[in-house]
Design a protein around this motif. Structure first.
Motif, mmCIF file in Angstrom:
data_model
loop_
_atom_site.group_PDB
_atom_site.id
_atom_site.type_symbol
_atom_site.label_atom_id
_atom_site.label_comp_id
_atom_site.label_asym_id
_atom_site.label_seq_id
_atom_site.Cartn_x
_atom_site.Cartn_y
_atom_site.Cartn_z
ATOM 1 N N GLU A 154 0.826 -1.208 0.000
ATOM 2 C CA GLU A 154 0.000 0.000 0.000
ATOM 3 C C GLU A 154 0.862 1.260 0.000
ATOM 4 O O GLU A 154 0.637 2.182 -0.792
ATOM 5 C CB GLU A 154 -0.914 -0.009 1.234
ATOM 6 C CG GLU A 154 -1.790 1.227 1.385
ATOM 7 C CD GLU A 154 -2.874 1.334 0.318
ATOM 8 O OE1 GLU A 154 -3.449 2.425 0.177
ATOM 9 O OE2 GLU A 154 -3.142 0.329 -0.377
ATOM 10 N N ARG A 157 2.801 1.905 -3.334
ATOM 11 C CA ARG A 157 1.954 2.438 -4.402
ATOM 12 C C ARG A 157 1.610 3.901 -4.163
ATOM 13 O O ARG A 157 1.549 4.705 -5.099
ATOM 14 C CB ARG A 157 0.700 1.576 -4.542
ATOM 15 C CG ARG A 157 1.015 0.217 -5.153
ATOM 16 C CD ARG A 157 -0.157 -0.740 -5.154
ATOM 17 N NE ARG A 157 0.170 -1.941 -5.935
ATOM 18 C CZ ARG A 157 -0.595 -3.026 -5.994
ATOM 19 N NH1 ARG A 157 -1.738 -3.058 -5.317
ATOM 20 N NH2 ARG A 157 -0.226 -4.061 -6.724
ATOM 21 N N ARG A 160 4.791 5.860 -5.062
ATOM 22 C CA ARG A 160 4.961 5.984 -6.510
ATOM 23 C C ARG A 160 3.992 7.008 -7.091
ATOM 24 O O ARG A 160 4.376 7.819 -7.954
ATOM 25 C CB ARG A 160 4.770 4.635 -7.182
ATOM 26 C CG ARG A 160 5.043 4.670 -8.687
ATOM 27 C CD ARG A 160 5.000 3.287 -9.287
ATOM 28 N NE ARG A 160 3.702 2.663 -9.066
ATOM 29 C CZ ARG A 160 3.539 1.390 -8.663
ATOM 30 N NH1 ARG A 160 4.574 0.634 -8.431
ATOM 31 N NH2 ARG A 160 2.326 0.901 -8.496
ATOM 32 N N ASN A 176 8.882 0.725 -6.891
ATOM 33 C CA ASN A 176 8.599 -0.455 -7.711
ATOM 34 C C ASN A 176 9.232 -1.707 -7.115
ATOM 35 O O ASN A 176 8.641 -2.800 -7.145
ATOM 36 C CB ASN A 176 9.117 -0.241 -9.137
ATOM 37 C CG ASN A 176 8.210 0.676 -9.944
ATOM 38 O OD1 ASN A 176 7.045 0.876 -9.607
ATOM 39 N ND2 ASN A 176 8.738 1.244 -11.014
ATOM 40 N N GLU A 179 7.341 -2.750 -4.050
ATOM 41 C CA GLU A 179 6.130 -3.429 -4.502
ATOM 42 C C GLU A 179 6.463 -4.859 -4.939
ATOM 43 O O GLU A 179 5.726 -5.803 -4.628
ATOM 44 C CB GLU A 179 5.487 -2.666 -5.653
ATOM 45 C CG GLU A 179 4.220 -3.337 -6.185
ATOM 46 C CD GLU A 179 3.622 -2.592 -7.374
ATOM 47 O OE1 GLU A 179 2.527 -2.039 -7.230
ATOM 48 O OE2 GLU A 179 4.273 -2.576 -8.438
#
Length: 309
Positions: A154, A157, A160, A176, A179
């Motif tokens: 979470e 993201r 980003r 990234n 993630e």
């Protein structure tokens, strides 16, 4: 307003030299520069001195000296900080964010989450998206250390998304890879192409950035296929050692032990488990030590900080 209309302290030549060394060579070279920063920047003023103390604390953390990092950060007086308009590196964010990482590795989870909350609250009150992106990036990394993949996913993201507004390229690539780690840990499909692109771009910035990034990638590969991860874990350990980077050392060694165990190399697995335990004990890294020794603690309950919209 800036005192005496000077440029933000994060653009000071001494500080910039340290920043470059931290990204390219890691503590292997940045530590010497960080140790000199206080003497060089203290004459500029109290805020400059606080920047120097934060830089040394940051460097100590990445050398695996967690208790020293925590002590130095805790000693920085908030009333010594003058808000700096236009600065990319704001101590109001950096100090609690870095302190949260040090506290987490020492096993002080509640205190770590509280400091992360302070960093986030400050960033949410700022008009610049870059501060929120940085705060979310720190939170994603914190939850990765805590082995809380859903929260890591979470926050990565969110980091980003915020970083994309200001084209903070290195932060986008770091998000990234966080993630990638989170999805691997959750047993969900990953974007290998995005991970490889992130690794390549961070490698271009410097070897230390590559080492930090590859630590996440190698852990992700382990969670996808433990039996095949030993070579990549070795590469991560070697790359980190060449830069003087040690925060992930105990966990990487522990995962290597598990990878060897999965491959049926039980003697070597036992040996590396012992090395992992010794490393965590030497660093005072209770976060990793509890995991290695199988002690039930709050670190296994996936503690996390919620995002307040």
């Amino acid at each position: 307003p800036l005192a005496n209309n000077t440029a933000p302290i994060d653009r000071n030549a001494f500080f910039q030299n340290w920043l470059e060394a931290d990204a390219t060579a890691g503590p292997q070279r940045a530590y010497r520069l960080a140790c000199r920063l206080s003497e060089q920047m203290r004459p500029i003023g109290r805020t400059a001195a606080a920047h120097a103390d934060w830089a040394l604390a940051h460097t100590l953390f990445w050398r695996g000296r967690f208790a020293e990092s925590r002590a130095l950060l805790a000693a920085i007086r908030s009333d010594a900080i003058t808000p700096e308009a236009g600065a990319n590196a704001r101590l109001e964010l950096l100090i609690p964010a870095q302190l949260s990482l040090a506290l987490a590795t020492l096993g002080e989870i509640d205190a770590a989450l509280a400091q992360a909350g302070l960093a986030l609250s400050w960033a949410q009150d700022q008009p610049e998206a870059m501060h929120l992106a940085s705060a979310c990036g720190y939170l994603s990394l914190l939850h990765c250390f805590l082995d809380a993949p859903a929260a890591t996913l979470e926050w990565s993201r969110r980091a980003r998304a915020a970083a994309s507004k200001r084209e903070q390229i290195s932060l986008i690539h770091s998000a990234n890879l966080l993630e990638y780690w989170a999805l691997s840990r959750l047993g969900q499909p990953t974007d290998e192409a995005a991970a490889q692109t992130a690794l390549a771009e961070l490698r271009r910035i410097g070897r230390a950035q590559e080492a930090r990034a590859f630590s996440l990638y190698a852990q992700g590969l382990f969670h996808q296929a433990p039996i095949h991860a030993c070579t990549q874990l070795d590469a991560a350990l070697d790359l980190n050692a060449s830069c003087g980077l040690h925060p992930w050392e105990a966990r990487l060694l522990h995962l290597k032990s598990q990878s060897l165990d999965a491959a049926g190399q039980l003697g070597e697995a036992s040996r590396f488990l012992h090395i992992a335990q010794e490393t965590a004990q030497r660093q005072g890294a209770r976060l990793f030590l509890d995991d290695i020794t199988g002690i039930e603690s709050r670190t296994h309950a996936s503690p996390h900080l919620e995002f307040a919209s």
